[in-house]
Each structure stands twice: as C-alpha cells, then as structure tokens.
Design a protein around this motif. Structure first.
Motif, PDB file in Angstrom:
ATOM      1  N   LEU A   1      27.543  46.312  43.049  1.00 52.59           N
ATOM      2  CA  LEU A   1      28.897  46.517  42.530  1.00 52.59           C
ATOM      3  C   LEU A   1      29.913  46.611  43.669  1.00 52.59           C
ATOM      4  O   LEU A   1      31.045  46.140  43.547  1.00 52.59           O
ATOM      5  N   ILE A   2      29.496  47.195  44.789  1.00 56.54           N
ATOM      6  CA  ILE A   2      30.363  47.228  45.972  1.00 56.54           C
ATOM      7  C   ILE A   2      30.646  45.789  46.408  1.00 56.54           C
ATOM      8  O   ILE A   2      31.788  45.441  46.719  1.00 56.54           O
ATOM      9  N   GLY A   3      29.619  44.967  46.394  1.00 59.87           N
ATOM     10  CA  GLY A   3      29.788  43.558  46.767  1.00 59.87           C
ATOM     11  C   GLY A   3      30.748  42.827  45.843  1.00 59.87           C
ATOM     12  O   GLY A   3      31.592  42.052  46.301  1.00 59.87           O
ATOM     13  N   GLU A   4      30.643  43.081  44.551  1.00 57.95           N
ATOM     14  CA  GLU A   4      31.562  42.456  43.585  1.00 57.95           C
ATOM     15  C   GLU A   4      32.998  42.909  43.830  1.00 57.95           C
ATOM     16  O   GLU A   4      33.925  42.101  43.822  1.00 57.95           O
ATOM     17  N   ALA A   5      33.178  44.210  44.021  1.00 56.45           N
ATOM     18  CA  ALA A   5      34.522  44.748  44.261  1.00 56.45           C
ATOM     19  C   ALA A   5      35.097  44.189  45.558  1.00 56.45           C
ATOM     20  O   ALA A   5      36.267  43.785  45.609  1.00 56.45           O
ATOM     21  N   ALA A   6      34.290  44.142  46.595  1.00 54.55           N
ATOM     22  CA  ALA A   6      34.746  43.622  47.888  1.00 54.55           C
ATOM     23  C   ALA A   6      35.145  42.152  47.774  1.00 54.55           C
ATOM     24  O   ALA A   6      36.154  41.730  48.346  1.00 54.55           O
ATOM     25  N   ALA A   7      34.378  41.375  47.017  1.00 53.33           N
ATOM     26  CA  ALA A   7      34.702  39.957  46.830  1.00 53.33           C
ATOM     27  C   ALA A   7      36.035  39.795  46.103  1.00 53.33           C
ATOM     28  O   ALA A   7      36.843  38.922  46.455  1.00 53.33           O
TER      29      ALA A   7
END
Length: 129
Positions: free
Chosen positions: A111-117
């Motif tokens: 989810l951190i990766g999705e938010a960062a993207a």
C-alpha cells in the motif's frame, strides 16, 4: 454473471483505513516536514491548520475516497513555491517523509508503494512542468 456485475476492488483510501488513517498520516507527515531543514522554509508563512485540512481532503480524493476537495490545482497551489526554488530534491524529501510516515503507522509495504506511485505521478504538476 455479466461483466457489469463484477465486484469492485476497495479503493486505496478504504484499504489504508479511511478517514482516520488519512488524518493520522497527515498529522504525522507534517510533523516530519516541519522538522526538516531542507523543506520547512516553504511553510514559513503557511496557515498550517488550513494546510492540514487541504492535504487531508486532497489525499482522500487522490486515494479514491469521497471528493470533498475544493482547493486549487496542484500546479496553481505550488506555483509560488516553485518561484521560491521548489525542485526535485524537495519533492524527494516529501516522498521520503510520506514513506516514513506510512511505515511508522504500520501500513503494509504494497500500500505504501501504491501511495508513493500516486504521489510520484503528480511530480510534474507540483513542480510546474
């Protein structure tokens, strides 16, 4: 079953924990940002209570929650800061604080990766290019 009856995947907003999660993240995030000498000068004349509410509303919409955002576009909202020298290095510092905030709040890595993207996808708008 027809294609129109497919179950919709929960939004990133819902998977992060909704309003309470966004509120907690924004509060922790701005604590980190305001303590960072690399970027805190950009907030010297900012009404932080108003800024916090704007970011909460913006993040809610960006992550797929209910649309209550009435602020300016990212380009317009950051134009004054770009004139003061806002650059990729500053955007990188903000991204660093966003990731650290989400880790601190025990958000799963995917989810951190999705938010960062999502945030990375607006870099050009924020930096006025």
């Amino acid at each position: 079953m027809s294609e129109n009856n497919q179950v919709q995947e929960p939004s990133l907003y819902e998977r992060l924990g909704g309003e309470a999660a966004v509120n907690a993240a924004v509060d922790v995030f701005y604590g980190k940002v305001l303590d960072d000498y690399r970027i805190n000068r950009f907030f010297e004349k900012t009404d932080m209570a108003k800024q916090v509410e704007h970011l909460k509303a913006f993040m809610t919409v960006a992550f797929g929650g209910p649309n209550q955002y009435t602020g300016r576009s990212l380009r317009d909202g950051h134009a004054r800061l770009v004139q003061k020298g806002l650059s990729d290095s500053h955007f990188d510092a903000v991204m660093e604080h966003l990731g650290a905030t989400m880790q601190e709040l025990n958000v799963p890595a995917e989810l951190i990766g999705e938010a960062a993207a999502l945030v990375e996808s607006v870099r050009g708008e924020v930096l006025g290019r």
